[in-house]
Structures are given as structure tokens and as C-alpha cells.
Design a protein around this motif. Structure first.
Motif, mmCIF file in Angstrom:
data_model
loop_
_atom_site.group_PDB
_atom_site.id
_atom_site.type_symbol
_atom_site.label_atom_id
_atom_site.label_comp_id
_atom_site.label_asym_id
_atom_site.label_seq_id
_atom_site.Cartn_x
_atom_site.Cartn_y
_atom_site.Cartn_z
ATOM 1 N N UNK A 99 1.089 -1.341 0.168
ATOM 2 C CA UNK A 99 -0.127 0.063 0.029
ATOM 3 C C UNK A 99 0.869 1.300 0.128
ATOM 4 N N UNK A 100 2.012 1.429 0.947
ATOM 5 C CA UNK A 100 2.770 2.310 0.890
ATOM 6 C C UNK A 100 3.502 2.551 -0.471
ATOM 7 N N UNK A 101 3.973 1.619 -1.270
ATOM 8 C CA UNK A 101 4.717 1.458 -2.403
ATOM 9 C C UNK A 101 3.596 2.064 -3.346
ATOM 10 N N UNK A 102 2.595 1.695 -3.604
ATOM 11 C CA UNK A 102 1.582 2.052 -4.379
ATOM 12 C C UNK A 102 1.281 3.752 -4.134
ATOM 13 N N UNK A 103 1.143 4.190 -3.060
ATOM 14 C CA UNK A 103 0.783 5.721 -2.875
ATOM 15 C C UNK A 103 1.994 6.271 -3.289
ATOM 16 N N UNK A 104 3.280 5.848 -3.014
ATOM 17 C CA UNK A 104 4.331 6.496 -3.364
ATOM 18 C C UNK A 104 4.429 6.703 -4.963
ATOM 19 N N UNK A 105 4.257 5.708 -5.548
ATOM 20 C CA UNK A 105 4.267 5.708 -6.947
ATOM 21 C C UNK A 105 3.329 6.497 -7.588
ATOM 22 N N UNK A 106 1.961 6.314 -7.197
ATOM 23 C CA UNK A 106 0.916 7.172 -7.920
ATOM 24 C C UNK A 106 1.278 8.814 -7.383
ATOM 25 N N UNK A 107 1.822 8.951 -6.233
ATOM 26 C CA UNK A 107 2.192 10.343 -6.012
ATOM 27 C C UNK A 107 3.520 10.999 -6.828
ATOM 28 N N UNK A 108 4.389 9.935 -7.348
ATOM 29 C CA UNK A 108 5.081 10.228 -8.332
ATOM 30 C C UNK A 108 4.555 10.930 -9.633
ATOM 31 N N UNK A 109 3.542 10.307 -9.920
ATOM 32 C CA UNK A 109 2.807 10.762 -11.141
ATOM 33 C C UNK A 109 1.620 11.928 -10.879
ATOM 34 N N UNK A 111 -0.868 11.687 -8.608
ATOM 35 C CA UNK A 111 -2.220 11.223 -8.332
ATOM 36 C C UNK A 111 -2.158 11.143 -6.665
ATOM 37 N N UNK A 112 -3.216 11.467 -6.050
ATOM 38 C CA UNK A 112 -3.431 11.323 -4.699
ATOM 39 C C UNK A 112 -3.842 9.869 -4.315
ATOM 40 N N UNK A 113 -3.602 9.805 -2.867
ATOM 41 C CA UNK A 113 -4.339 8.638 -2.439
ATOM 42 C C UNK A 113 -5.846 8.166 -2.619
ATOM 43 N N UNK A 116 -6.688 5.412 -5.588
ATOM 44 C CA UNK A 116 -6.479 4.010 -5.367
ATOM 45 C C UNK A 116 -7.984 3.650 -5.073
ATOM 46 N N UNK A 117 -8.831 4.295 -4.827
ATOM 47 C CA UNK A 117 -10.482 3.827 -4.367
ATOM 48 C C UNK A 117 -11.342 4.056 -5.359
ATOM 49 N N UNK A 118 -10.785 4.679 -6.846
ATOM 50 C CA UNK A 118 -11.661 4.824 -7.835
ATOM 51 C C UNK A 118 -11.403 3.591 -8.864
ATOM 52 N N UNK A 119 -12.541 3.510 -9.371
ATOM 53 C CA UNK A 119 -12.759 2.509 -10.545
ATOM 54 C C UNK A 119 -12.249 3.128 -11.875
ATOM 55 N N UNK A 120 -11.618 2.273 -12.926
ATOM 56 C CA UNK A 120 -11.322 2.882 -14.182
ATOM 57 C C UNK A 120 -12.103 3.887 -14.813
ATOM 58 N N UNK A 121 -13.263 3.767 -14.880
ATOM 59 C CA UNK A 121 -14.524 4.235 -15.741
ATOM 60 C C UNK A 121 -14.443 5.953 -14.976
ATOM 61 N N UNK A 122 -13.983 6.137 -13.720
ATOM 62 C CA UNK A 122 -14.034 7.311 -12.945
ATOM 63 C C UNK A 122 -12.744 8.059 -12.983
ATOM 64 N N UNK A 123 -11.871 7.700 -14.182
ATOM 65 C CA UNK A 123 -10.609 8.474 -14.301
ATOM 66 C C UNK A 123 -10.776 9.295 -15.548
ATOM 67 N N UNK A 124 -10.072 10.508 -15.944
ATOM 68 C CA UNK A 124 -10.161 11.011 -17.132
ATOM 69 C C UNK A 124 -8.936 10.255 -17.962
ATOM 70 N N UNK A 126 -6.136 11.249 -19.047
ATOM 71 C CA UNK A 126 -4.867 11.559 -18.635
ATOM 72 C C UNK A 126 -4.282 10.736 -17.344
ATOM 73 N N UNK A 127 -5.234 10.856 -16.355
ATOM 74 C CA UNK A 127 -5.314 10.391 -15.083
ATOM 75 C C UNK A 127 -4.900 8.514 -15.328
ATOM 76 N N UNK A 128 -5.695 8.120 -16.307
ATOM 77 C CA UNK A 128 -5.696 6.590 -16.647
ATOM 78 C C UNK A 128 -4.405 6.326 -17.145
ATOM 79 N N UNK A 129 -3.728 7.146 -17.939
ATOM 80 C CA UNK A 129 -2.453 6.967 -18.334
ATOM 81 C C UNK A 129 -1.381 6.871 -17.347
ATOM 82 N N UNK A 130 -1.519 7.861 -16.375
ATOM 83 C CA UNK A 130 -0.490 8.069 -15.225
ATOM 84 C C UNK A 130 -0.742 6.765 -14.402
ATOM 85 N N UNK A 131 -2.020 6.231 -14.097
ATOM 86 C CA UNK A 131 -2.094 5.141 -13.189
ATOM 87 C C UNK A 131 -1.628 3.857 -14.213
#
Length: 179
Positions: A99-109, A111-113, A116-124, A126-131
Motif C-alpha cells: 500500500x505504501x509503495x502504491x501510494x508513493x508511485x501514484x504520488x510520483x505521477x 495522483x493522490x491516495x 486508489x479507491x476509484x474505478x477505471x471509468x471514474x478517471x480522465x 490523462x489520469x488513466x495513462x498515469x495510473x
């Protein structure tokens, strides 16, 4: 070789209104079947507007609300998962370190914590590419879907991009190249 992605008899259609009052179904993809195994690159090639990107959207669960689909889509034998991004980035691991590693990697791009709770259809888009980049950074991918990865690139840059896909496939992943 293990089958990474299996698409069987995929049919995608869109609801639209004809002359403003009569609802019709517009079929876009009819009876498409593909299998991608580890160490394999499968290319889907077609003209602009032929529905190639819809295949990728269906696999990732990102079809628009007015789209409907039939058929079977399976990743490593399991039906298309509707998992939150955090689960996908961590590949199901629930321990504190993951979980900590995931949040660190998402933050690098950027994206906030909460991502992690969103489903694919809930992202734009650009956000999807970063995830997706985050997912690849977290662990070695098993399946890469590359939708139009080279348009506008100089020939040497395009060759470099394609060679990365070959390296990913050589590492055991399946690669779906849409162009």
C-alpha cells in the motif's frame, strides 16, 4: 504458453437516437475473437474509426455509458475484473508495504491516495495513462495494451518505442498493439 488475454465473440454497439425520437443500436464491432499469450505481440490494424480503440476500452472496462457489449473478455482465465485502481496497481496485495509503495508511485505521477479507491471509468484519460504507468512501475506487467503508441513520432523514436514492446514481450508479457 499461458493465455494472458482472451476475447471471444466480442460485439460492441452504441445506442443513439434517429431523427431525435427513435432509439436504435449501432453495431460497431461484430464477433471479434483474439488470444494473446505470454511472449507474444498481437497487432490489431485497421483504418481510422474502425473500432480498434473500442477493443482496448472494452478490455479495460472504459466503454462510454451509451455502449453495450456481449461476449467474453478474460485476463488469465478470469472474467474482466471491475477492480479499483489501488487493487490493480498493487496486483491484489493488501499488506502495508504494498500500500505504501502504491501510494508513493501514484504520488510520483501527481495522483493522490484517493485515486486508489476509484474505478477505471471514474478517471480522465490523462489520469488513466498515469495510473497505467504507475502499474508498470510497480511490477513487471503481464499484459500491455498499446493504443496508437507511435503517431507523430520521428521514425527513430517510433522504432525505439516498438523495441520496448519487444523487450516487454521477451520478458513474458503479452502485448496488444493497436494501430
Amino acid at each position: 504458453m499461458e493465455t494472458i488475454l482472451s476475447v471471444e465473440h466480442l460485439m460492441i454497439s452504441f445506442s443513439q437516437y434517429e431523427r431525435g425520437w427513435r432509439k436504435i443500436q449501432l453495431p460497431v464491432i461484430r464477433d471479434l475473437s483474439i488470444n494473446i499469450k505470454g511472449h507474444e505481440i498481437v497487432a490489431v490494424v485497421g483504418s481510422s474509426g474502425s473500432g480498434k480503440s473500442l477493443l482496448a476500452h472494452a478490455v479495460m472496462g472504459l466503454l462510454p455509458a451509451n455502449a453495450s457489449w456481449k461476449g467474453r473478455i478474460a485476463f488469465k482465465g478470469e472474467g474482466r475484473p471491475g477492480k479499483r485502481w489501488g487493487e490493480q496497481v498493487r496486483r491484489g496485495h493488501k499488506d502495508g508495504i504494498s500500500r505504501a509503495r502504491s501510494r508513493e508511485v501514484l504520488g510520483r505521477y501527481g495522483l493522490g491516495e484517493d485515486t486508489e479507491e476509484l474505478y477505471p471509468f471514474q478517471l480522465s484519460g490523462g489520469m488513466t495513462r498515469r495510473v497505467l504507468i504507475s502499474t508498470a512501475v510497480m511490477e513487471k506487467p503481464e499484459l500491455v495494451i498499446a493504443d496508437e503508441p507511435t503517431p507523430g513520432l520521428h521514425i527513430s523514436a517510433a522504432k525505439r518505442v516498438l523495441s520496448h514492446f519487444r523487450e516487454i514481450a521477451d520478458g513474458g508479457a503479452g502485448v496488444l498493439l493497436i494501430t
